[in-house]
Design a protein around this motif. Structure first.
Motif, mmCIF file in Angstrom:
data_model
loop_
_atom_site.group_PDB
_atom_site.id
_atom_site.type_symbol
_atom_site.label_atom_id
_atom_site.label_comp_id
_atom_site.label_asym_id
_atom_site.label_seq_id
_atom_site.Cartn_x
_atom_site.Cartn_y
_atom_site.Cartn_z
ATOM 1 N N SER A 123 77.015 -2.000 61.764
ATOM 2 C CA SER A 123 76.927 -0.599 61.337
ATOM 3 C C SER A 123 75.589 -0.312 60.662
ATOM 4 C CB SER A 123 78.072 -0.263 60.381
ATOM 5 O OG SER A 123 77.942 -0.986 59.158
ATOM 6 N N PHE A 124 74.883 -1.375 60.260
ATOM 7 C CA PHE A 124 73.594 -1.193 59.586
ATOM 8 C C PHE A 124 72.413 -1.225 60.554
ATOM 9 C CE2 PHE A 124 76.422 -2.989 56.321
ATOM 10 C CZ PHE A 124 76.351 -1.971 55.389
ATOM 11 N N LEU A 125 72.698 -1.261 61.866
ATOM 12 C CA LEU A 125 71.602 -1.249 62.839
ATOM 13 C C LEU A 125 70.750 0.007 62.726
ATOM 14 C CD1 LEU A 125 73.324 -2.744 66.006
ATOM 15 C CD2 LEU A 125 71.130 -3.507 65.059
ATOM 16 N N ASP A 126 71.389 1.148 62.429
ATOM 17 C CA ASP A 126 70.608 2.391 62.370
ATOM 18 C C ASP A 126 69.796 2.512 61.082
ATOM 19 O OD1 ASP A 126 72.530 3.007 60.512
ATOM 20 O OD2 ASP A 126 73.306 4.782 61.538
ATOM 21 N N TYR A 127 69.924 1.546 60.161
ATOM 22 C CA TYR A 127 69.076 1.535 58.968
ATOM 23 C C TYR A 127 67.671 1.043 59.305
ATOM 24 C CZ TYR A 127 72.947 2.414 55.736
ATOM 25 O OH TYR A 127 73.990 2.979 55.047
ATOM 26 N N GLY A 128 67.552 0.356 60.443
ATOM 27 C CA GLY A 128 66.246 -0.158 60.846
ATOM 28 C C GLY A 128 65.746 -1.235 59.898
ATOM 29 N N TYR A 129 64.519 -1.664 60.130
ATOM 30 C CA TYR A 129 63.922 -2.729 59.319
ATOM 31 C C TYR A 129 63.187 -2.152 58.116
ATOM 32 C CZ TYR A 129 64.868 -5.396 63.548
ATOM 33 O OH TYR A 129 65.495 -5.979 64.624
ATOM 34 N N SER A 130 63.170 -2.913 57.043
ATOM 35 C CA SER A 130 62.384 -2.524 55.876
ATOM 36 C C SER A 130 60.901 -2.573 56.237
ATOM 37 C CB SER A 130 62.659 -3.486 54.715
ATOM 38 O OG SER A 130 62.214 -4.801 55.041
ATOM 39 N N ASP A 131 60.067 -1.936 55.441
ATOM 40 C CA ASP A 131 58.624 -1.940 55.717
ATOM 41 C C ASP A 131 58.075 -3.357 55.748
ATOM 42 O OD1 ASP A 131 58.651 0.801 55.848
ATOM 43 O OD2 ASP A 131 57.939 1.100 53.789
ATOM 44 N N LYS A 132 58.534 -4.184 54.825
ATOM 45 C CA LYS A 132 58.056 -5.570 54.771
ATOM 46 C C LYS A 132 58.456 -6.341 56.019
ATOM 47 C CE LYS A 132 58.062 -9.679 51.799
ATOM 48 N NZ LYS A 132 58.566 -10.273 50.524
ATOM 49 N N GLN A 133 59.701 -6.159 56.455
ATOM 50 C CA GLN A 133 60.171 -6.862 57.654
ATOM 51 C C GLN A 133 59.470 -6.338 58.899
ATOM 52 O OE1 GLN A 133 61.543 -9.518 58.230
ATOM 53 N NE2 GLN A 133 63.231 -9.514 59.693
ATOM 54 N N SER A 134 59.248 -5.036 58.967
ATOM 55 C CA SER A 134 58.545 -4.459 60.120
ATOM 56 C C SER A 134 57.148 -5.053 60.270
ATOM 57 C CB SER A 134 58.446 -2.937 59.981
ATOM 58 O OG SER A 134 59.701 -2.329 60.115
ATOM 59 N N LYS A 135 56.470 -5.208 59.145
ATOM 60 C CA LYS A 135 55.118 -5.779 59.190
ATOM 61 C C LYS A 135 55.147 -7.235 59.642
ATOM 62 C CE LYS A 135 53.272 -2.678 55.631
ATOM 63 N NZ LYS A 135 52.842 -2.544 54.214
ATOM 64 N N LEU A 136 56.144 -7.992 59.148
ATOM 65 C CA LEU A 136 56.256 -9.394 59.556
ATOM 66 C C LEU A 136 56.586 -9.505 61.039
ATOM 67 C CD1 LEU A 136 56.430 -12.430 58.998
ATOM 68 C CD2 LEU A 136 58.832 -12.083 58.332
ATOM 69 N N LEU A 137 57.550 -8.713 61.504
ATOM 70 C CA LEU A 137 57.932 -8.755 62.918
ATOM 71 C C LEU A 137 56.778 -8.312 63.807
ATOM 72 C CD1 LEU A 137 61.583 -7.325 62.778
ATOM 73 C CD2 LEU A 137 60.865 -9.718 62.945
ATOM 74 N N SER A 138 56.022 -7.331 63.344
ATOM 75 C CA SER A 138 54.850 -6.882 64.100
ATOM 76 C C SER A 138 53.833 -8.007 64.232
ATOM 77 C CB SER A 138 54.224 -5.668 63.410
ATOM 78 O OG SER A 138 53.071 -5.244 64.107
ATOM 79 N N ARG A 139 53.644 -8.733 63.154
ATOM 80 C CA ARG A 139 52.684 -9.852 63.185
ATOM 81 C C ARG A 139 53.169 -10.980 64.109
ATOM 82 N NH1 ARG A 139 50.021 -12.956 57.937
ATOM 83 N NH2 ARG A 139 48.799 -14.474 59.147
ATOM 84 N N LEU A 140 54.471 -11.234 64.116
ATOM 85 C CA LEU A 140 55.014 -12.317 64.937
ATOM 86 C C LEU A 140 55.090 -11.952 66.416
ATOM 87 C CD1 LEU A 140 57.973 -13.563 62.680
ATOM 88 C CD2 LEU A 140 55.755 -14.672 63.029
ATOM 89 N N THR A 141 55.368 -10.678 66.715
ATOM 90 C CA THR A 141 55.603 -10.290 68.108
ATOM 91 C C THR A 141 54.437 -9.564 68.761
ATOM 92 O OG1 THR A 141 56.570 -8.145 67.482
ATOM 93 C CG2 THR A 141 58.067 -10.046 67.619
ATOM 94 N N GLY A 142 53.573 -8.950 67.945
ATOM 95 C CA GLY A 142 52.477 -8.162 68.494
ATOM 96 C C GLY A 142 52.828 -6.708 68.710
ATOM 97 N N PHE A 143 54.096 -6.333 68.555
ATOM 98 C CA PHE A 143 54.495 -4.933 68.711
ATOM 99 C C PHE A 143 54.151 -4.153 67.443
ATOM 100 C CE2 PHE A 143 57.684 -7.225 71.369
ATOM 101 C CZ PHE A 143 57.226 -6.766 72.597
ATOM 102 N N SER A 144 53.855 -2.888 67.609
ATOM 103 C CA SER A 144 53.501 -2.069 66.454
ATOM 104 C C SER A 144 54.720 -1.812 65.584
ATOM 105 C CB SER A 144 52.917 -0.726 66.909
ATOM 106 O OG SER A 144 53.926 0.073 67.501
#
Length: 649
Positions: A337-358
């Motif tokens: 049910s928390f999928l629509d909360y999306g990622y926190s700013d910190k997690q988004s930046k980490l995932l972007s660095r790991l995957t290359g996606f913006s």
């Protein structure tokens, strides 16, 4: 002054149990509470009986602000009016807050009932929910990486997903899911059929194994699923995915390819609800992968996580839109049910660095501005690699999941090659039975070709028969009547007998009879959902004389076969037809689904979606159009406080 009308609440509940309105168990529990409650015996006993009844429907608790006793107890007319007069004016918050046998979230937590100010629980289920929320939030703590470690992981992800197009607005969610799992000890990967959950987890395992090899400590990994059939499917799909994986041979060999059931791994103890592995004797593993997590109920999930070592990682795989577990709770649904909360700013930046996606592309589906720790551990796989635009099964599943009645109606009449809709009638019912006779002919011929063989030679034929039997299955929503499990199995047996494919007679057991286990038997190693087929074997006795008798052969999750005498088989059903609930964790090349002629509350979009998504190549639906569409519009609701606890912990 005591309202004398209320003093009859308990007696009314007892009378209702006599008419099967509630279970005898519910009524006796209410009577027990009445015997120990010193402040508000009648009111607390009554609501305790209702709570027990609601638990049997899958609800973990009842919300005091949303009490509708008439609906809960299925009353109408005069009976409903009488009950309403008795409960009107009762201040349930005051009653439960002052009751002697009701504890709360902070104190008196050993009382049989727990009231947290909003929800009323049985003490045991309150504990399961609270423990699970605390454990999941603890697991969801992020793993800290150095810059060097981030670069290593980013390079590894690029090797695992070499064809990723970083210019696309929509990321490769499989790659994101692996990055999410690397960044936390908890990862929850959800997705519909064909979205590549197994492929994703195999790439994750390879990354963690290579990471372990570099550190000189290869992680100990266990794969589990709720049922034997689901475990067998996981074993098969993991093995297939490993073959196509572009990694070195050493890593491939270290990826486990044998899944177990949760009960087997935990060490089920005969005739006991507890397991050998628990909080005092935890599992020996570093990573646990749980497939078909939507089927895992609240008590089992809590016990599983109690046995999980503190350092271990947990990966939950499943389709959040499938039916919830047969028993109480909807754990995967509550978590997702928390999928629509999306990622926190910190997690988004980490995932972007790991995957290359913006970071922007990773936030495409974010619909909630709040931040919840658990949301950083979730990933939804969105692209189906099994169903393309010409697939009726795929588009129908999507429309059902969205409760899009207009689209469902249009899809059913479109004429997709993999989808057949036949309006329910006497003729279509008989045509369906005839179709199933033809589909089951191959496995029965295989069984008969092996009849009378020496017992030492039958196993390979049993495996082939079980494989052929799994090519097609009839799914139904209810158990009784012509459109339910019992009636359909009888009709198919009758048709097979008339065709000469089985010789049933008056005996329960006959050559070729397929069965599904419905109750775990730990001593035999047979578990709920396991499928077996009766075969005729011969064996020489001590005098050298050939003795011919029936044995029932089951395929175990590791691909081996277990043979059991019919007299030892635990509770079971004939399995030409199976309920949609029991089909979870299974997949059939051809699936036939029949719905009852009249609408039943059991028909929801989740049960219809689950039935549809059991089909891999061909789906046949036999149903009344009005009944089907009414079910598509109804969403299952299961009450719990897990979402609340995950949010505030």
């Amino acid at each position: 002054m005591v309202n004398t009308l209320r003093l009859k609440m308990l007696s009314d509940l007892m009378a209702l149990s006599a008419k099967n309105g509630v279970r005898q168990l519910d009524a006796q529990f209410a009577r027990f509470i009445h015997s120990i409650e010193t402040q508000h015996a009648d009111e607390v006993a009554f609501i305790a009986g209702v709570l027990s009844s609601e638990l049997s429907k899958g609800h973990i608790c009842i919300r005091i602000t949303e009490l509708d006793f008439v609906e809960m107890l299925g009353l109408y007319g005069q009976s409903a009016d009488v009950l309403l007069k008795k409960v009107v004016g009762v201040d349930w918050d005051a009653v439960l807050s002052s009751a002697s046998c009701v504890g709360d979230d902070q104190n008196n937590q050993t009382q049989p009932l727990i009231y947290d100010g909003q929800r009323l629980y049985l003490q045991r289920y309150w504990y399961y929910e609270k423990f699970l929320a605390d454990k999941l939030n603890s697991l969801a703590e992020p793993i800290q990486f150095t810059d060097e470690e981030c670069d290593v992981l980013a390079n590894r992800l690029s090797e695992l997903f070499p064809d990723t197009d970083l210019s696309l607005d929509e990321p490769n969610w499989q790659k994101v899911a692996v990055a999410v799992a690397l960044s936390s000890r908890l990862s929850v990967i959800s997705g519909g059929p064909g979205t590549g959950k197994t492929t994703t987890v195999v790439k994750l395992l390879s990354a963690l194994i290579e990471q372990g090899l570099q550190k000189g400590a290869v992680p100990k990994i266990k794969l589990v699923a709720p049922t034997g059939k689901a475990a067998a499917r996981l074993t098969e799909s993991i093995g297939s995915a490993v073959k196509t994986l572009s990694v070195n041979s050493e890593t491939k060999l270290l990826i486990p390819n044998n899944a177990s059931t949760i009960h087997r791994m935990l060490g089920a103890v005969p005739n006991r609800a507890e397991f050998r592995h628990n909080r005092d004797n935890q599992l020996h593993l570093d990573l646990l992968v749980v497939d078909e997590a939507s089927m895992v109920d609240l008590p089992l999930m809590a016990k599983l996580l109690e046995a999980l070592p503190k350092h271990a990682r947990l990966v939950l795989l499943g389709d959040k839109d499938q039916l919830a577990s047969v028993e109480a709770g909807a754990v995967l649904g509550d978590i997702c049910s928390f999928l629509d909360y999306g990622y926190s700013d910190k997690q988004s930046k980490l995932l972007s660095r790991l995957t290359g996606f913006s970071s922007n592309s990773l936030s495409l589906h974010k619909q909630n501005s709040e931040t919840v720790r658990l949301s950083d551990s979730l990933c939804m796989l969105r692209k189906s690699y099994r169903f393309d635009e010409s697939s009726g099964i795929g588009v129908l599943a999507k429309a059902i999941n969205s409760s899009d009645v207009a689209s469902v109606r249009k899809i059913l009449s479109h004429g997709y090659p993999d989808l057949i809709f036949d309006s329910l009638s006497t003729e279509s019912y008989q045509n369906m039975i005839g179709f199933l006779v033809s589909e089951y002919t191959d496995y029965l011929n295989c069984v008969h070709n092996a009849s009378g063989m020496d017992v030492s030679l039958v196993e390979s034929h049993a495996l082939k028969a079980l494989s052929l039997f799994s090519n097609c299955r009839l799914l139904c929503a209810i158990r009784e009547g012509d459109f339910g499990l019992s009636g359909l199995n009888q009709q198919i047996e009758k048709a097979l007998s008339q065709s000469g494919l089985i010789q049933k007679g008056d005996d329960l057991w006959y050559v070729g009879r397929p069965v599904m286990i419905t109750r775990n038997d730990h001593s035999l190693g047979l578990f709920n959902g396991d499928i077996g087929i009766a075969m005729l074997v011969s064996e020489k006795d001590d005098n050298g004389e050939a003795q011919v008798y029936i044995k029932v052969y089951f395929e175990l999750p590791d691909g081996s076969v277990k043979a059991v005498l019919p007299s030892r088989i635990p509770e079971h059903d004939t399995a030409y037809a199976m309920t949609i609930h029991k089909s979870q964790g299974s997949e059939f090349p051809t699936t036939v689904m029949i719905l009852p002629s009249a609408y039943s509350p059991i028909l929801t979009k989740e049960i219809i979606y689950t039935g549809v998504t059991r089909a891999r190549n061909k789906l046949v639906i036999v149903a009344d159009n009005t009944v089907l569409l009414k079910g598509v519009k109804k969403k299952t609701k299961r009450l719990s406080g897990l979402q609340y606890r995950l949010k505030v912990s």
